[in-house]
Design a protein around this motif. Sequence first.
Motif, short mmCIF file in Angstrom:
data_model
loop_
_atom_site.label_atom_id
_atom_site.label_comp_id
_atom_site.label_asym_id
_atom_site.label_seq_id
_atom_site.Cartn_x
_atom_site.Cartn_y
_atom_site.Cartn_z
N ASP A 104 -6.41 2.24 -5.27
CA ASP A 104 -4.95 2.26 -5.18
C ASP A 104 -4.33 1.37 -6.27
O ASP A 104 -4.98 0.45 -6.77
CB ASP A 104 -4.54 1.74 -3.79
CG ASP A 104 -3.15 2.21 -3.36
OD1 ASP A 104 -2.49 2.91 -4.14
OD2 ASP A 104 -2.75 1.88 -2.23
N ASP A 105 -3.09 1.65 -6.61
CA ASP A 105 -2.32 0.83 -7.56
C ASP A 105 -3.08 0.60 -8.87
O ASP A 105 -3.04 -0.51 -9.43
CB ASP A 105 -1.98 -0.53 -6.93
CG ASP A 105 -1.24 -0.40 -5.60
OD1 ASP A 105 -0.63 0.66 -5.39
OD2 ASP A 105 -1.29 -1.34 -4.80
N GLU A 146 1.47 8.05 -8.36
CA GLU A 146 2.32 7.53 -7.28
C GLU A 146 3.76 7.39 -7.77
O GLU A 146 3.99 7.11 -8.94
CB GLU A 146 1.87 6.13 -6.85
CG GLU A 146 0.49 6.04 -6.26
CD GLU A 146 0.27 4.64 -5.67
OE1 GLU A 146 0.32 4.53 -4.45
OE2 GLU A 146 0.06 3.67 -6.43
#
Length: 282
Positions: free
Chosen positions: A176-177, A233
């Motif tokens: 993630d990220d 995202e």
Amino acid sequence: RSKRRGRGQITVYSREIALEMKHATQLEQALRTAVIADAVDAHFQPIVRLGDGAVLGFEALARWIDADLGFVSPSVFVPLAEERGFIDALSETLLRKAAEAALSWPRELFLSFNLSSVQLMDPGTTDTILSILDRVGLDPHRLELEITETAMMTSAETAHRIITDLRAEGVKISLDDFGTGQSSLGRLREFTFDKVKIDRAFVSQITTDRTSEHIVKAIIAMCDGLDLQVVAEGIEDYADAQKLKALGCGMGQGYYYGKPADTVATGRYLREQERRLLVAHL
Ligand code: C2E
Ligand code: MG
Ligand code: MG
Ligand code: MG
């Protein structure tokens, strides 16, 4: 350091800290109560195939509205639960709720769930997750766990074990990220991931900043080479989506495709979509 600022300064400084601590304690009490009362919910945000906008899965996002405090962001209460040692209880409730919701969806979409770095340092996490899935009846193949780099840095061996064991059961792992940590590229060599989620910070600038565009382009090319799926995202508008599609990004998530919604709204949306597909085929 604060001594040199003189007495008055120290008083102001410590009063601020005292207020902060009081706030944190009040927040902690309210959150503990909410966890016990099962009042923290999972909401769901669609993750789509950029090519045709088809929904492939949902990310579960924790939502808590306190009677007195109002809406509290998970970026505030998740770290608090981690710090005060009850992230396990919170996360178990959330995973159970999210898995139950996923089981009720009309299609076998994947469920993406954020794993806290604290959980990735706890050898018991694998069994906890698998037993929740087992109890609910959700196939581990439908679960994806989103992790960030923090845990992998502090407790690499345990994190490695958990990731390996869960992947052996069919659970997928997303980084993630991506792009915001300290040594993102190194992690890709040390751990086996299935998916990379490009951080919103790059995506939000993609149509206005050439540097961001080049970074995203490079991440996509690298992931292609490593056989990793890529999710962008924070796609907020049509232009973002078009640009990412042109760059060859496979999947996307963001307000443009759908904001996080509760279990009922998500179920309704999916059933409506099914109905439309059926009608289209008549
Ligand atoms: P994350 O995992 O990176 O989740 C994505 C965040 O971006 C979510 O914020 C989501 O609502 C927001 N977002 C999605 N699309 C857009 C967009 O187009 N524009 C903008 N501006 N924002 C968008 P949220 O729900 O506030 O969650 C914040 C963070 O809290 C998450 O970041 C995650 O790190 C953590 N979190 C949330 N739920 C959980 C949970 O159940 N467990 C754990 N451990 N962490 C959680
Ligand atoms: Mg996430
Ligand atoms: Mg993220
Ligand atoms: Mg933008």
